[in-house]
Design a protein around this motif. Structure first.
Motif, PDB file in Angstrom:
ATOM      1  N   MET A   1       0.835  -1.178   0.000  1.00 24.01           N
ATOM      2  CA  MET A   1       0.000   0.000   0.000  1.00 24.01           C
ATOM      3  C   MET A   1       0.881   1.244   0.000  1.00 24.01           C
ATOM      4  SD  MET A   1      -3.089  -0.726   2.588  1.00 24.01           S
ATOM      5  CE  MET A   1      -4.369  -1.824   2.104  1.00 24.01           C
ATOM      6  N   ASP A   2       0.535   2.181  -0.822  1.00 25.25           N
ATOM      7  CA  ASP A   2       1.247   3.441  -0.932  1.00 25.25           C
ATOM      8  C   ASP A   2       0.659   4.443   0.064  1.00 25.25           C
ATOM      9  OD1 ASP A   2       1.186   6.294  -2.526  1.00 25.25           O
ATOM     10  OD2 ASP A   2       3.069   5.189  -2.804  1.00 25.25           O
ATOM     11  N   PHE A   3       1.529   5.154   0.765  1.00 29.05           N
ATOM     12  CA  PHE A   3       1.090   6.108   1.787  1.00 29.05           C
ATOM     13  C   PHE A   3       0.138   7.146   1.213  1.00 29.05           C
ATOM     14  CE2 PHE A   3       1.674  10.015   4.253  1.00 29.05           C
ATOM     15  CZ  PHE A   3       1.307   9.560   5.502  1.00 29.05           C
ATOM     16  N   ASP A   4       0.509   7.747   0.091  1.00 34.95           N
ATOM     17  CA  ASP A   4      -0.357   8.767  -0.515  1.00 34.95           C
ATOM     18  C   ASP A   4      -1.718   8.199  -0.899  1.00 34.95           C
ATOM     19  OD1 ASP A   4       1.453  10.842  -0.216  1.00 34.95           O
ATOM     20  OD2 ASP A   4       2.307  10.593  -2.224  1.00 34.95           O
ATOM     21  N   ASP A   5      -1.735   6.959  -1.395  1.00 35.01           N
ATOM     22  CA  ASP A   5      -3.009   6.329  -1.748  1.00 35.01           C
ATOM     23  C   ASP A   5      -3.890   6.136  -0.517  1.00 35.01           C
ATOM     24  OD1 ASP A   5      -2.232   6.228  -4.401  1.00 35.01           O
ATOM     25  OD2 ASP A   5      -1.629   4.114  -4.321  1.00 35.01           O
ATOM     26  N   LEU A   6      -3.269   5.729   0.591  1.00 38.44           N
ATOM     27  CA  LEU A   6      -4.043   5.556   1.826  1.00 38.44           C
ATOM     28  C   LEU A   6      -4.603   6.891   2.318  1.00 38.44           C
ATOM     29  CD1 LEU A   6      -1.928   3.006   3.879  1.00 38.44           C
ATOM     30  CD2 LEU A   6      -4.203   2.653   2.933  1.00 38.44           C
ATOM     31  N   ILE A   7      -3.765   7.907   2.315  1.00 36.54           N
ATOM     32  CA  ILE A   7      -4.215   9.222   2.760  1.00 36.54           C
ATOM     33  C   ILE A   7      -5.365   9.710   1.879  1.00 36.54           C
ATOM     34  CG2 ILE A   7      -3.541  11.654   3.004  1.00 36.54           C
ATOM     35  CD1 ILE A   7      -2.460   9.865   5.213  1.00 36.54           C
ATOM     36  N   PHE A   8      -5.228   9.540   0.562  1.00 36.59           N
ATOM     37  CA  PHE A   8      -6.289   9.970  -0.342  1.00 36.59           C
ATOM     38  C   PHE A   8      -7.562   9.165  -0.122  1.00 36.59           C
ATOM     39  CE2 PHE A   8      -8.659  10.189  -4.295  1.00 36.59           C
ATOM     40  CZ  PHE A   8      -8.704  11.567  -4.481  1.00 36.59           C
ATOM     41  N   ARG A   9      -7.409   7.865   0.105  1.00 37.86           N
ATOM     42  CA  ARG A   9      -8.585   7.005   0.303  1.00 37.86           C
ATOM     43  C   ARG A   9      -9.403   7.443   1.517  1.00 37.86           C
ATOM     44  NH1 ARG A   9      -8.722   0.423   0.864  1.00 37.86           N
ATOM     45  NH2 ARG A   9     -10.927   0.304   1.260  1.00 37.86           N
ATOM     46  N   TYR A  10      -8.733   7.791   2.592  1.00 36.51           N
ATOM     47  CA  TYR A  10      -9.455   8.085   3.829  1.00 36.51           C
ATOM     48  C   TYR A  10      -9.742   9.569   4.055  1.00 36.51           C
ATOM     49  CZ  TYR A  10      -8.780   3.217   4.777  1.00 36.51           C
ATOM     50  OH  TYR A  10      -8.812   1.849   4.676  1.00 36.51           O
ATOM     51  N   PHE A  11      -9.003  10.449   3.356  1.00 36.34           N
ATOM     52  CA  PHE A  11      -9.186  11.875   3.601  1.00 36.34           C
ATOM     53  C   PHE A  11      -9.501  12.678   2.336  1.00 36.34           C
ATOM     54  CE2 PHE A  11      -6.438  10.140   6.894  1.00 36.34           C
ATOM     55  CZ  PHE A  11      -7.196  10.452   8.011  1.00 36.34           C
ATOM     56  N   GLY A  12      -9.471  12.029   1.186  1.00 34.61           N
ATOM     57  CA  GLY A  12      -9.825  12.701  -0.057  1.00 34.61           C
ATOM     58  C   GLY A  12      -8.782  13.663  -0.580  1.00 34.61           C
ATOM     59  N   THR A  13      -7.590  13.613  -0.040  1.00 36.82           N
ATOM     60  CA  THR A  13      -6.489  14.476  -0.462  1.00 36.82           C
ATOM     61  C   THR A  13      -5.177  13.795  -0.107  1.00 36.82           C
ATOM     62  OG1 THR A  13      -5.518  16.689  -0.242  1.00 36.82           O
ATOM     63  CG2 THR A  13      -6.518  15.743   1.731  1.00 36.82           C
ATOM     64  N   SER A  15      -2.660  15.780   0.835  1.00 39.85           N
ATOM     65  CA  SER A  15      -2.074  16.753   1.749  1.00 39.85           C
ATOM     66  C   SER A  15      -3.008  16.913   2.944  1.00 39.85           C
ATOM     67  CB  SER A  15      -1.882  18.095   1.055  1.00 39.85           C
ATOM     68  OG  SER A  15      -1.432  19.058   1.994  1.00 39.85           O
ATOM     69  N   LEU A  16      -2.511  16.581   4.108  1.00 47.00           N
ATOM     70  CA  LEU A  16      -3.344  16.652   5.307  1.00 47.00           C
ATOM     71  C   LEU A  16      -3.423  18.059   5.893  1.00 47.00           C
ATOM     72  CD1 LEU A  16      -2.218  13.346   7.046  1.00 47.00           C
ATOM     73  CD2 LEU A  16      -4.367  13.797   5.849  1.00 47.00           C
ATOM     74  N   ASP A  17      -2.708  18.994   5.300  1.00 54.84           N
ATOM     75  CA  ASP A  17      -2.678  20.365   5.833  1.00 54.84           C
ATOM     76  C   ASP A  17      -4.054  21.010   5.903  1.00 54.84           C
ATOM     77  OD1 ASP A  17       0.068  20.203   6.143  1.00 54.84           O
ATOM     78  OD2 ASP A  17       0.482  21.092   4.181  1.00 54.84           O
ATOM     79  N   GLY A  18      -4.896  20.781   4.909  1.00 54.77           N
ATOM     80  CA  GLY A  18      -6.194  21.436   4.874  1.00 54.77           C
ATOM     81  C   GLY A  18      -7.355  20.591   5.340  1.00 54.77           C
ATOM     82  N   VAL A  19      -7.077  19.437   5.919  1.00 52.19           N
ATOM     83  CA  VAL A  19      -8.150  18.533   6.352  1.00 52.19           C
ATOM     84  C   VAL A  19      -8.750  19.049   7.663  1.00 52.19           C
ATOM     85  CG1 VAL A  19      -8.666  16.181   7.126  1.00 52.19           C
ATOM     86  CG2 VAL A  19      -7.131  16.548   5.207  1.00 52.19           C
ATOM     87  N   SER A  20     -10.056  19.214   7.666  1.00 49.54           N
ATOM     88  CA  SER A  20     -10.735  19.700   8.875  1.00 49.54           C
ATOM     89  C   SER A  20     -10.723  18.625   9.955  1.00 49.54           C
ATOM     90  CB  SER A  20     -12.180  20.076   8.555  1.00 49.54           C
ATOM     91  OG  SER A  20     -12.945  18.918   8.279  1.00 49.54           O
ATOM     92  N   GLU A  21     -10.992  19.048  11.168  1.00 49.08           N
ATOM     93  CA  GLU A  21     -11.036  18.098  12.292  1.00 49.08           C
ATOM     94  C   GLU A  21     -12.117  17.050  12.074  1.00 49.08           C
ATOM     95  OE1 GLU A  21     -10.046  16.226  15.871  1.00 49.08           O
ATOM     96  OE2 GLU A  21      -8.950  17.609  14.604  1.00 49.08           O
ATOM     97  N   GLY A  22     -13.262  17.455  11.574  1.00 48.87           N
ATOM     98  CA  GLY A  22     -14.347  16.503  11.317  1.00 48.87           C
ATOM     99  C   GLY A  22     -13.963  15.475  10.270  1.00 48.87           C
ATOM    100  N   ALA A  23     -13.292  15.922   9.215  1.00 48.21           N
ATOM    101  CA  ALA A  23     -12.848  15.000   8.163  1.00 48.21           C
ATOM    102  C   ALA A  23     -11.772  14.063   8.695  1.00 48.21           C
ATOM    103  CB  ALA A  23     -12.333  15.772   6.956  1.00 48.21           C
ATOM    104  N   ARG A  24     -10.915  14.579   9.567  1.00 51.28           N
ATOM    105  CA  ARG A  24      -9.875  13.735  10.165  1.00 51.28           C
ATOM    106  C   ARG A  24     -10.500  12.636  11.022  1.00 51.28           C
ATOM    107  NH1 ARG A  24      -7.520  12.438  14.518  1.00 51.28           N
ATOM    108  NH2 ARG A  24      -8.674  13.896  15.787  1.00 51.28           N
TER     109      ARG A  24
END
Length: 88
Positions: A1-13, A15-24
């Motif tokens: 599993m690729d890290f970026d793919d996992l982040i995109f799968r669960y957070f839709g981006t 880059s976690l910089d702009g992810v809201s607390e609710g989305a996190r």
């Protein structure tokens, strides 16, 4: 599993910089569900490491039945702590 793919799968981006607390929180909840349902050893480990980075990982004795997997997780924890500048 690729890290970026996992982040995109669960957070839709990727880059976690702009992810809201609710989305996190929602992303972590989805990871926990997928972790609980997964039977793929490598996939479970990848999800556990990501959950660990979000301070949401299940305890090792609950997460991994195989002692080798628990040892690998401990090694990851030590490496992560070293990368964060924490004493080991």
């Amino acid at each position: 599993m690729d890290f970026d793919d996992l982040i995109f799968r669960y957070f839709g981006t990727t880059s976690l910089d702009g992810v809201s607390e609710g989305a996190r929180v929602a992303g972590v909840e989805r990871m926990l569900v997928d972790f609980g349902l997964s039977r793929d050893r490598g996939g479970r480990f990848a999800l556990w490491t990501l959950l660990y980075m979000f301070d949401a990982a299940p305890d090792l004795d609950i997460a991994f039945s195989d002692p080798a997997d628990r040892d690998a997780a401990r090694n990851f924890m030590d490496l992560f702590a070293g990368a964060e500048g924490e004493p080991q």
